[in-house]
Design a protein around this motif. Sequence first.
Motif, mmCIF file in Angstrom:
data_model
loop_
_atom_site.group_PDB
_atom_site.id
_atom_site.type_symbol
_atom_site.label_atom_id
_atom_site.label_comp_id
_atom_site.label_asym_id
_atom_site.label_seq_id
_atom_site.Cartn_x
_atom_site.Cartn_y
_atom_site.Cartn_z
ATOM 1 N N THR A 269 0.575 -1.277 0.143
ATOM 2 C CA THR A 269 -0.431 -0.262 0.016
ATOM 3 C C THR A 269 0.643 1.561 -0.314
ATOM 4 O O THR A 269 2.151 1.119 0.213
ATOM 5 C CB THR A 269 -0.966 0.006 1.172
ATOM 6 O OG1 THR A 269 0.259 0.009 2.389
ATOM 7 C CG2 THR A 269 -1.235 -1.242 1.938
ATOM 8 N N PRO A 270 0.399 2.338 -0.159
ATOM 9 C CA PRO A 270 0.996 3.851 0.040
ATOM 10 C C PRO A 270 1.610 3.981 1.067
ATOM 11 O O PRO A 270 2.679 4.679 1.658
ATOM 12 C CB PRO A 270 0.275 4.834 -0.668
ATOM 13 C CG PRO A 270 -0.888 4.281 -1.627
ATOM 14 C CD PRO A 270 -1.264 2.691 -0.284
ATOM 15 N N THR A 271 1.173 3.084 2.498
ATOM 16 C CA THR A 271 1.582 3.698 3.770
ATOM 17 C C THR A 271 2.917 2.436 3.791
ATOM 18 O O THR A 271 3.944 2.737 4.581
ATOM 19 C CB THR A 271 0.478 3.034 4.604
ATOM 20 O OG1 THR A 271 -0.228 3.956 4.136
ATOM 21 C CG2 THR A 271 1.360 2.917 5.636
ATOM 22 N N THR A 272 2.765 1.359 3.242
ATOM 23 C CA THR A 272 3.608 0.239 4.091
ATOM 24 C C THR A 272 5.131 -0.214 3.367
ATOM 25 O O THR A 272 6.263 -0.256 3.868
ATOM 26 C CB THR A 272 3.055 -1.316 3.525
ATOM 27 O OG1 THR A 272 2.823 -1.295 2.010
ATOM 28 C CG2 THR A 272 1.795 -1.768 4.575
ATOM 29 N N VAL A 273 5.138 1.261 1.726
ATOM 30 C CA VAL A 273 5.966 0.693 1.209
ATOM 31 C C VAL A 273 7.266 1.886 1.130
ATOM 32 O O VAL A 273 7.959 1.330 1.448
ATOM 33 C CB VAL A 273 5.800 1.623 -0.898
ATOM 34 C CG1 VAL A 273 7.312 1.229 -1.647
ATOM 35 C CG2 VAL A 273 4.696 -0.469 -1.261
ATOM 36 N N PRO A 274 6.540 3.485 1.499
ATOM 37 C CA PRO A 274 7.934 3.966 2.332
ATOM 38 C C PRO A 274 8.467 3.324 3.031
ATOM 39 O O PRO A 274 9.280 3.284 4.201
ATOM 40 C CB PRO A 274 6.774 5.003 2.591
ATOM 41 C CG PRO A 274 5.612 4.961 1.269
ATOM 42 C CD PRO A 274 5.316 3.485 1.314
ATOM 43 N N LEU A 275 7.917 2.079 4.016
ATOM 44 C CA LEU A 275 8.003 2.237 5.286
ATOM 45 C C LEU A 275 9.464 1.209 5.655
ATOM 46 O O LEU A 275 9.687 0.742 6.558
ATOM 47 C CB LEU A 275 6.842 1.436 6.460
ATOM 48 C CG LEU A 275 6.769 0.733 7.481
ATOM 49 C CD1 LEU A 275 7.682 1.654 8.987
ATOM 50 C CD2 LEU A 275 6.048 0.072 8.781
ATOM 51 N N LEU A 276 8.952 0.414 4.123
ATOM 52 C CA LEU A 276 9.771 -1.177 4.228
ATOM 53 C C LEU A 276 10.985 -0.445 3.091
ATOM 54 O O LEU A 276 11.975 -0.677 3.850
ATOM 55 C CB LEU A 276 9.324 -1.719 3.128
ATOM 56 C CG LEU A 276 8.225 -2.818 3.487
ATOM 57 C CD1 LEU A 276 6.908 -3.435 1.996
ATOM 58 C CD2 LEU A 276 8.536 -4.135 4.644
ATOM 59 N N PHE A 277 11.055 1.137 2.425
ATOM 60 C CA PHE A 277 12.658 0.789 2.874
ATOM 61 C C PHE A 277 12.291 2.244 3.246
ATOM 62 O O PHE A 277 14.263 1.476 3.421
ATOM 63 C CB PHE A 277 11.756 2.392 1.026
ATOM 64 C CG PHE A 277 11.658 1.014 -0.268
ATOM 65 C CD1 PHE A 277 11.952 -0.242 -1.068
ATOM 66 C CD2 PHE A 277 10.731 2.325 -1.180
ATOM 67 C CE1 PHE A 277 11.161 -0.625 -1.813
ATOM 68 C CE2 PHE A 277 10.663 1.446 -2.454
ATOM 69 C CZ PHE A 277 10.594 -0.173 -2.806
#
Length: 1060
Positions: A269-277
């Motif tokens: 999701t738009p939230t998880t991808v930045p968190l993972l990166f």
Amino acid sequence: MDREIDQVVQAIAIASDPSQGALHQQALAYLSNIQQNANETWKLALPIFVDQIADGSRKYPPQARFFALRVLDDFFDNRFEPLDQESFRALQQALVTYIQSEYLVGSAEADAAFLRNKFSHTLTLFFLCTYIDQWPNFFVDLFTLIRPSDPPTGAAFNRHVSLLFFHIILEISGEVADQMIKAARPFSPARHARDARVRDAVRDRDAARINEAVLTIVAEATERMSILRKNDASAESSRELTGWVEVVDWGIRTFGSYVGWIDINLTVTPTTVPLLFNLLADSSLPIRLATCVSLLRIVAKGLKEPVDKLQLLKVLSLGQVLDALETKTRQQQIERGDDTDEGEESYREALGKLLNVLGLELAKLADECPEEAVRAEATTYMTQIQPVMLRFLADDYDDTCCTVFPMLQVILSSYKRARRTSAEPLDDTKRSFLNSLMEVILTKMKWEEEADPEDVEDDDTTEFDKMRKELRTFLDSILAIEQELVTEAVRTLALNTISAYQSGANIKWNDAELGVYLVYIFGEINKAGGKGRAAFCHAPADKEKRKGSDYSEYPLTPHGEMIFALVQSGLVSYPNRTVSLQFFETVARYTDFFKVRKECIIPTLEAMVDARGLHNDNSSFRSRLYYLFYKFIKENRNEIPADIVFNIISAEPEEPDTDILSEAVRGSTFDSQLYLYETAGILCSIISRTPEQQANLLLSLVKPLMDELSANLQVFQQKGSEDLIPIVKVHHIVMALGNIAKGLPDYPSTITEGYTLPPLDVFREVAQAILVCLEAMNVFKVVRDATRSAFARILATAGPTVTSYIPSLMGNLLAHFEPSELVDFMNFISLLIHKLQQDMFDVLDQLIGPLSAHITALLSQPVSGTDDHRAHVETKRAYIALLNSIMAAKLQNIFTSERNSSGLEALIQSMQELTEDVSDPSSQKAALTFFSRCVSIWGQPVASTSGPENGQVTGDGLPGFERFIYERLVPTAFRVPSLPEFNLKDGQMIVVLQEISSLLQTICKTRGPEAYNYFISVFLPSQNWPPDTALDFTTKMRDLDGKSFRKYFTDLIRSSRNSS
């Protein structure tokens, strides 16, 4: 119940103390019974695990509580029906109360981490039993504990319960979705169905809540972690930070465990991808590694629509991220220099694995997707990440380098497929990539400067050899795409290295070794090169033009230039054994080169026989050189000048004195030394045109050995078997003498005019000396084996000169023997028959009677055990092979000689029994072959003969043998295929059937019209064959060729078996 609980706890304490003697075994048996009856004893186990005392601590010791969890595991595991309601309520209440007391307000088993891990597994098993029908609100209840009404300061959730939650999700994922775990346990249909129902139920009911909880906890813990890192590094803050790092680490691991089996729209999701990166570049190594695994599983997740998969990969934009992280970590690697950080290297390895999976997924889209637009976009994306892949491939650490091997393989496979379907030249993009790839591969093929290739037991050495072989497969793939690119790159690097050394430049040993290694492999990769001498010079294609020509006049091929430059450079003198050995491996491999540039022979031989080669101070190096020296001399024997033979032999080393018995026990270098003796024999053969010199040289080789043989025989006769060293030395010397003989040419079947025989009198003396030792030491198997081996080689060289010693040899070899030796002995006799033919008649005449009697007695003994059966079969096959060798050499008259004629009928009878033994098709076929040969010789019509000559009948036909053919052989030929055990579906039986057909045709061709009339008028009518069928069969047997009749006969038997 308290008394029973105390009894269990006491038994656990005793079982933990082996010093308790008999009580220890009783306690183990008692506890085993508790576990086996978990359906009842779980009621004891539950309070043992959860009960507390007044101060809130646990009532029972950790080892007792751990055992209690094992009993509960046995109760829950493999339970596929709901629990009764009373048991469920008791278990649910006790476990939830335990979590509240231990995790919500307690220390979460801080003093016994193994209990914490074990409990999460036990709770997971309970969850699997109850989630569908009895505890559907499992996660809801757990979430209420994660976010208590009065959370600790600075956190909106309970850290201990959160970690428990993470461990449970990890355990659930492992149980219901991890294929490796599933494959490791026995398959159970009920369990498989239950796990599938649980997986579907979690997806439907709680997947969104689980994912939200995991990501929320991770995000909040990440924020808390960031705040603490900015504050002062007090001891308390440091401890708290460690706790939050643990939460994020396990949270990301948990996220990665379920991304493969729940809806991708929840996890990406738009939230998880930045968190993972963000976490992918975190300062905590465990968090970065866990994030790599999570992203890898997202990328590898299967999606039905290729468009969706491509969109997922585009959303992640991993190519750019990995490019930046690779650059960053490589720079850090450079800054660290020689200060290795294993943790950071493992992070680069994880990044490499992530890139590899991304590449594999893009390759699937580019190669398999039916939509052109998707294929084109995936191909473009793949091209963009290729430079990053090359940088990982070039990593100094082999573990990181190997991570992208699968991706590289699919790229090259794709290029090869495109190359096969198109004759167009490579486009610039592919050519540029392959050029860069070649540069990386050639660099990676180089040893590390600190490596020690001589340490064969070093794991790093083994791993490098393995990696070098894999890199060679990539070279082969590039060869199939663009051969010239590979050959030019290899040639250029090799010649540059050789030239640099020759010009006096200071090159490192690993660069030198690589340069020589590339010359070594060039013959394999240069597919356009010719064979033999043509691989090294541009000789005329016309054979007539090449006859008698001087190959030194022809210009060299690229490979020839490389070897010429290598020899002329003196690189063999590089002060490193690995470089020198690679040089010797190369020249011994490409011996045909020295036939076109003979001036290179002497400098190469000089290097081989001095301290750079055979006189090197390293024994392992010398052992390998013995073989390479032998191979070089053997292949170039016709090119070596006769006048340097004495110099070469005088330069051959003598092995230093060693503890010969210790060496023999350990498996010494003696086998490799035997190559030296054979090489000496080859060198001796080179000067055959000067018989006197050859005799002197040969005598100078064998005389010291024979003197030593005699000396050791005397020591043995004095001390007997108490001293084993003389026995071992006799074995070694006998083998050495045999190998010297092996180096000389075989005795010719016909001696042509001008042929010079070697000094055979020397071998007569050698044979006599060996026999003397054998007579004294024939009780020792090693001496018998060595004698048999040496005599086989001496007989091959000296021929009839030493056949007079064979009877004595046979007698001594058979005086004492083991079953396996009997097989070797018969094979040895077969070899002598092949070599000596009629010269073996007298020997076999004496031998065959006692040998046949012995074999018959041996085969009649009962078989007990697998080893006995194997020995029985091997002996039988060797015996039949010997009989066939005798018949093939036309020595059949030994069976009918005055000495052996009385045993012929028994021999024929035993062989007939073997033809009917369907349990051993191989021996059955060989026995039929024997009878075919007997028929073709003894079955001939008996001609009028003159009187006996030398105890032999001058005619070939054996009176009365035709009766055996008609009365026993023919019925056997038709009876065998009708046996119930004769399985026509067995390929070996078909071979037997074809041999029977050959036997029948041999009978008819040997006996002529008489046999045809017998089949039509007598035998086939007696078997109730219709006249038309009998006539058709007999006609085909007479008129068809062997192949056609075999097919006809096989089809006939098959159809008759089917009809019956």
